[in-house]
Design an enzyme around this catalytic site. Structure first.
Site, short mmCIF file in Angstrom:
data_model
loop_
_atom_site.label_atom_id
_atom_site.label_comp_id
_atom_site.label_asym_id
_atom_site.label_seq_id
_atom_site.Cartn_x
_atom_site.Cartn_y
_atom_site.Cartn_z
N TYR A 106 0.87 -1.17 0.00
CA TYR A 106 0.00 0.00 0.00
C TYR A 106 0.91 1.22 0.00
O TYR A 106 1.70 1.40 0.93
CB TYR A 106 -0.88 0.03 1.25
CG TYR A 106 -1.95 -1.05 1.27
CD1 TYR A 106 -1.66 -2.35 1.67
CD2 TYR A 106 -3.27 -0.75 0.90
CE1 TYR A 106 -2.65 -3.33 1.69
CE2 TYR A 106 -4.26 -1.73 0.92
CZ TYR A 106 -3.95 -3.01 1.31
OH TYR A 106 -4.93 -3.97 1.33
N TYR B 71 -6.98 -5.10 10.10
CA TYR B 71 -6.74 -5.61 8.74
C TYR B 71 -7.04 -7.11 8.68
O TYR B 71 -7.69 -7.58 7.74
CB TYR B 71 -5.30 -5.32 8.32
CG TYR B 71 -5.07 -5.53 6.84
CD1 TYR B 71 -5.03 -4.45 5.96
CD2 TYR B 71 -4.90 -6.81 6.31
CE1 TYR B 71 -4.83 -4.63 4.60
CE2 TYR B 71 -4.70 -7.00 4.95
CZ TYR B 71 -4.67 -5.91 4.10
OH TYR B 71 -4.47 -6.10 2.76
C1 PHB Z 1 -7.47 -6.79 -4.50
O1 PHB Z 1 -8.25 -6.55 -5.42
O2 PHB Z 1 -6.69 -7.75 -4.56
C2 PHB Z 1 -7.43 -5.93 -3.30
C3 PHB Z 1 -8.21 -4.79 -3.23
C4 PHB Z 1 -8.12 -3.98 -2.11
C5 PHB Z 1 -7.27 -4.32 -1.08
C6 PHB Z 1 -6.52 -5.47 -1.14
C7 PHB Z 1 -6.60 -6.28 -2.25
O3 PHB Z 1 -7.15 -3.52 0.00
#
Ligand code: PHB
Ligand code: APR
Length: 390
Positions: free
Chosen positions: A201, A384
């Site tokens: 992120y 999370y």
């Molecule tokens: C994903 O589409 O893999 C995805 C989307 C949002 C997130 C994590 C993974 O926070």
């Protein structure tokens, strides 16, 4: 007139998980879905499951392929200010998350529904729900131009944000809480190995970026974009260039690019409808709430709703009365609001909002604090990996 115990409107993850769990407990349901099975299974959504969701899929008996194909992640990386900081979920929250595409899960659930022999009607037109405030709820729809009617004990509104169920509740009985964010996510899917073993992120002055994956050979990447951006504005080349800029150099160097196999833009929204029960109608999943995708809580929240509701229905049909049904809305909403808070917080921390240097400095200070404080990192990790399902 057809009859069933629970009429389920919508065959997304909420509707099919609920149907499968009820089936395993001997409770009849009929699923009514507006779209075709092919359409529902082609939708690309996030791919991150909390342990509570994985446990529920086991309970539903639909986790065999998931167990074979899943990737397990022990943490994530936060990129900011040219730095890379790992948040270790296992050390901080004693839990992991599971990577498995919602597209795959949707197929597994579709197969399970067919295998169970329980009715599912795709391509239903003009779906309408009636009488849920009294004791005799009904659903009507058009199947191949022929009007169908279904009588039931309960209606589960699993028909997503744009569905008919929430819209059928008189406005005086329902409250909506909403926040719309001034940007979108541009996502691409590509048949290339992920840039790192874990998700990244990234908070960057040009906007947020996320490196995710579906498998060891298939990557999913996102860039914060403006609401005016259109998919046509973003060639694959432009996407990869911008992603590389927003990642720390040590990660950008390892980026493998390739042609996109899907590209789309999604707006970001927080939305909660309260309550989630109206007489014999229960709203479940996206029909009742939407979170922005930062942290991938949408599917997991839907699973948590399903767990509370199916247990209450099992208790009711066992002769245990309506206490758990009465508690559904309150119990679901306590978790919904906590996930809404987390998704809002994580979105606010990671995105570029305006040209205000003060806000950006505050984000960097908070990220620096997260990197240096076990307490702060633990709060992120706990949320999370997912708060307890009840
Ligand atoms: C994903 O589409 O893999 C995805 C989307 C949002 C997130 C994590 C993974 O926070
Ligand atoms: N009649 C019948 N079906 C309908 C109607 C209607 N009027 N309106 C919508 N539907 C169907 C949609 O076509 C869709 O297949 O309801 C289904 C709702 O599915 P989802 O939108 O996937 O919602 P849900 O099952 O609650 O899943 C939540 O999906 O959107 C993601 O982020 C979300 O991952 C989360 C998960």
């Amino acid at each position: 007139m057809q009859r069933t115990q629970v009429a389920i409107i919508g065959a997304g993850p909420s509707g099919l998980m609920l149907g499968q769990l009820l089936h395993r407990h001997g409770i009849d349901s009929v699923v009514i879905e507006r779209q075709s099975r092919e359409y529902v299974e082609a939708r690309i959504r996030a791919g991150l499951l909390e342990q509570g969701t994985v446990d529920l899929l086991h309970e539903a008996g639909v986790a065999a392929r998931l167990e074979r194909e899943k990737l397990v992640h022990d943490g994530i990386e936060l990129a900011f200010d040219g730095r890379l900081h790992r948040v270790d979920f296992k050390a901080l929250a004693h839990e992991t998350v599971t990577i498995y595409g919602q597209t795959e899960l949707q197929k597994d659930l579709g197969d399970a529904r067919v295998a169970s022999g329980a009715p599912i009607h795709h391509g239903a037109g003009e779906v309408a729900i009636h009488g849920f405030d009294g004791g005799r709820p009904r659903v009507s729809w058009l199947q191949d131009g022929v009007r169908q009617e279904l009588e039931c004990d309960f209606i589960a509104g699993c028909d997503g944000f744009h569905g008919v169920c929430r819209a059928s509740v008189p406005s005086a009985e329902i409250q909506h809480h909403e926040r719309v964010y001034p940007f979108g996510w541009l996502g691409i899917l590509a048949e290339v190995p992920p840039v790192a073993d874990e998700l990244i992120y990234a908070n960057h002055q040009r906007g947020f970026a996320l490196c995710s994956m579906r498998s060891r050979t298939r990557s999913r990447y996102y860039l914060q974009c403006t609401l005016a951006d259109r998919v046509e504005d973003w060639s694959d080349e432009r996407f990869w260039e911008e992603l590389a800029i927003r990642l720390p150099a040590e990660r950008a160097r390892g980026l493998v690019t390739g042609p996109s196999i899907e590209k789309s833009i999604a707006p970001l929204r927080s939305f909660v409808a309260e309550p989630m029960r109206f007489g014999r109608l229960f709203l479940v999943g996206d029909a009742a709430h939407i979170v922005p995708p930062t942290g991938a809580k949408g599917l997991n929240l839907a699973a948590a709703d399903v767990r509370v509701l199916y247990r209450a229905l099992v208790e009711f049909y066992r002769g245990g009365g309506e206490t758990l049904l009465d508690e559904y809305s309150g119990r679901a909403l306590r978790r919904v609001w906590k996930a809404t808070r987390f998704s809002w917080w994580f979105t606010t921390l990671m995105h570029r909002f305006d040209d205000d240097a003060f806000s950006h400095k505050l984000q960097l200070a908070e990220l620096d604090y997260l990197a240096g404080s076990r307490a702060a990192a633990t709060a992120l990790a706990e949320n999370y990996v997912g708060l307890p399902f009840d």
